[in-house]
Design a protein around this motif. Structure first.
Motif, PDB file in Angstrom:
ATOM      1  N   ARG A 200       0.834  -1.223   0.000  1.00  9.40           N
ATOM      2  CA  ARG A 200       0.000   0.000   0.000  1.00  9.40           C
ATOM      3  C   ARG A 200       0.861   1.263   0.000  1.00  9.40           C
ATOM      4  N   LEU A 201       1.869   1.286   0.892  1.00  8.82           N
ATOM      5  CA  LEU A 201       2.708   2.478   1.005  1.00  8.82           C
ATOM      6  C   LEU A 201       3.550   2.681  -0.261  1.00  8.82           C
ATOM      7  N   ALA A 202       4.035   1.564  -0.839  1.00  7.82           N
ATOM      8  CA  ALA A 202       4.884   1.645  -2.035  1.00  7.82           C
ATOM      9  C   ALA A 202       4.151   2.333  -3.184  1.00  7.82           C
ATOM     10  N   HIS A 203       2.845   2.115  -3.210  1.00  7.34           N
ATOM     11  CA  HIS A 203       2.002   2.671  -4.257  1.00  7.34           C
ATOM     12  C   HIS A 203       2.091   4.198  -4.306  1.00  7.34           C
ATOM     13  N   GLU A 204       2.303   4.807  -3.124  1.00  3.46           N
ATOM     14  CA  GLU A 204       2.372   6.278  -3.042  1.00  3.46           C
ATOM     15  C   GLU A 204       3.799   6.801  -3.156  1.00  3.46           C
ATOM     16  N   GLY A 205       4.795   5.885  -3.213  1.00  6.03           N
ATOM     17  CA  GLY A 205       6.185   6.327  -3.115  1.00  6.03           C
ATOM     18  C   GLY A 205       6.908   6.464  -4.441  1.00  6.03           C
ATOM     19  N   ASP A 206       8.135   7.023  -4.358  1.00  3.72           N
ATOM     20  CA  ASP A 206       9.010   7.195  -5.514  1.00  3.72           C
ATOM     21  C   ASP A 206      10.176   6.206  -5.343  1.00  3.72           C
ATOM     22  N   ALA A 207      10.222   5.211  -6.233  1.00  2.90           N
ATOM     23  CA  ALA A 207      11.196   4.114  -6.074  1.00  2.90           C
ATOM     24  C   ALA A 207      12.627   4.549  -6.351  1.00  2.90           C
ATOM     25  N   SER A 208      12.797   5.739  -6.953  1.00  4.49           N
ATOM     26  CA  SER A 208      14.157   6.123  -7.355  1.00  4.49           C
ATOM     27  C   SER A 208      14.892   6.935  -6.290  1.00  4.49           C
ATOM     28  N   ARG A 209      14.218   7.270  -5.185  1.00  7.73           N
ATOM     29  CA  ARG A 209      14.858   8.163  -4.217  1.00  7.73           C
ATOM     30  C   ARG A 209      15.972   7.473  -3.427  1.00  7.73           C
ATOM     31  N   PHE A 210      15.796   6.193  -3.125  1.00  5.49           N
ATOM     32  CA  PHE A 210      16.815   5.498  -2.324  1.00  5.49           C
ATOM     33  C   PHE A 210      17.579   4.502  -3.183  1.00  5.49           C
ATOM     34  N   GLU A 211      18.906   4.499  -2.994  1.00  4.40           N
ATOM     35  CA  GLU A 211      19.774   3.535  -3.690  1.00  4.40           C
ATOM     36  C   GLU A 211      19.710   2.209  -2.954  1.00  4.40           C
TER      37      GLU A 211
END
Ligand code: KG4
Ligand code: ZN
Length: 360
Positions: A200-211
């Motif tokens: 659920r939370l991943a859906h709202e997030g930006d996957a590129s911010r953390f290495e």
């Protein structure tokens, strides 16, 4: 073996291998007449994982009412059943015993044939379940199966839906995908199980911010390893603390989920190509993941592959998949009688070694 065309059996399925007490009435043509699931998540949540003794105790308390509810909702009395299917492996031994002893008692009392089902074969059979509100075009054999649950993660070539017709192409060297979700959920203070909330939370997030590293990214290997990714999240939490802002939490979940999903999909595509398969089935609790479902669908579409993923409630543990898997065995004449035994291990062949060492 695939369901025979003539003669349809009505089978009661019972599942108590882990933290769900479940019973279902299913016909051998896949029709789900009822599907009752009593989750123990609330009982285990304070401990951050499954406590085996609690699981057995809860199964004992719930198994009878759950079976009664399944029969009632199906409108099927015990006298209308043609057989019983029960999860006999793999799982927590004490938990499995509750389902198996209950099933044996019913089979003995009603003089019904009974079969013990491997839970993992059950997850693969979920792709054939026909829910009234969700009919599916069943997958054709042979197919590639990606099994992603809390305890197992593997790719199989499935020529027949029995242990003899299923070959492991690669599996995890360490954590299962669901286990990685649950451990990361715990690290981030999201409670147990971690999978649905991270999804659920991943859906709202930006996957590129953390290495974060890409687990087992060697393209030609069909083995998985998720413990390095989990260790990276642990290190991140050690250095920076748990994300305090929702934005950062969502971004971290998105980065983790993107790495897991990309790995699962890439390796599945490699396996589809290597085995020259055009049908792909995903099963197990992590198959409920929205990110995995959409990324896998996109990968399948561009390659002309047919993807079959059960509805989310049939991906996570349930008894309908056990009933159907057992129904086909009963149709073929199997009957374990009173000699049915439980085992903590799957009957599926395992070729991937666990732990460190040279990667295949
Ligand atoms: O198949 P399952 O219900 O039980 C086992 O046989 O292990 O799988 C449970 C696992 C848990 O690790 C849970 O966190 C994960 O499936 N899970 C998910 C999602 N829903 C359940 N993982 C990722 N995304 C989800 N939406
Ligand atoms: Zn399962």
């Amino acid at each position: 073996m695939l369901p025979a065309t003539e003669g349809v059996l009505t089978v009661l399925g019972i599942e108590t291998s882990c933290d769900e007490t479940a019973a279902a009435v299913v016909r051998s043509d896949g029709t789900v007449l009822s599907d009752v699931i009593e989750s123990q998540i609330a009982a285990h949540a304070p401990y951050g994982g499954i406590v085996p003794e609690l699981a057995s105790r809860d199964h004992l308390r719930n198994v009878r009412p759950v079976i009664e509810a399944a029969l009632e909702r199906a409108g099927v009395g015990l006298e209308r059943l043609d057989g019983i299917a029960v999860t006999a492996r793999p799982g927590l031994a004490g938990a499995l015993h509750v389902g198996v002893q209950t099933a044996l008692g019913l089979a003995f009392a009603r003089q019904l044939p009974i079969v013990g089902v491997d839970h993992l074969v059950g997850h693969l059979c979920a792709a054939y379940l026909q829910y009234p509100e969700h009919p599916v075009q069943p997958p054709e054999l042979p197919f590639l199966a990606l099994l992603v649950s809390g305890g197992h993660t593997a790719l199989y070539r499935v020529d027949e839906l029995s242990a003899a017709g299923i070959r492991e192409l690669g599996a995890t060297r360490d954590d299962a995908a669901g286990e990685a979700y649950d451990k990361v959920g715990k690290l981030l203070g999201l409670g147990y199980p971690g999978g649905p909330v991270i999804d659920r939370l991943a859906h709202e997030g930006d996957a590129s911010r953390f290495e974060l590293p890409r687990p087992m990214s060697r393209r030609d290997s069909l083995e998985f390893s998720f413990s390095g990714l989990k260790t990276n999240i642990a290190r991140h939490v050690e250095q920076h603390g748990r994300p305090r802002e929702r934005r950062a939490l969502c971004d971290l979940c998105a980065a983790f989920q993107e790495r897991v999903v990309q790995t699962l999909v890439k390796k599945s595509v490699t396996a589809l190509e290597r085995e020259q398969l055009k049908t792909w089935v995903i099963g197990g609790g992590v198959a409920a993941n929205k990110g995995l479902r959409s990324t896998a669908q996109a990968a399948a579409d561009t390659r002309g592959v047919r993807l079959v993923v059960p509805i989310p409630r049939a991906c996570t543990d349930n008894a309908a998949m056990i009933a159907l898997s057992g129904a086909w065995r009963l149709l073929a004449g199997d009957n374990a009688g009173l000699s049915l035994e439980v085992s903590p291990h799957t009957e599926l062949p395992r070729t991937t070694r666990k732990g460190r060492g040279a990667r295949a």
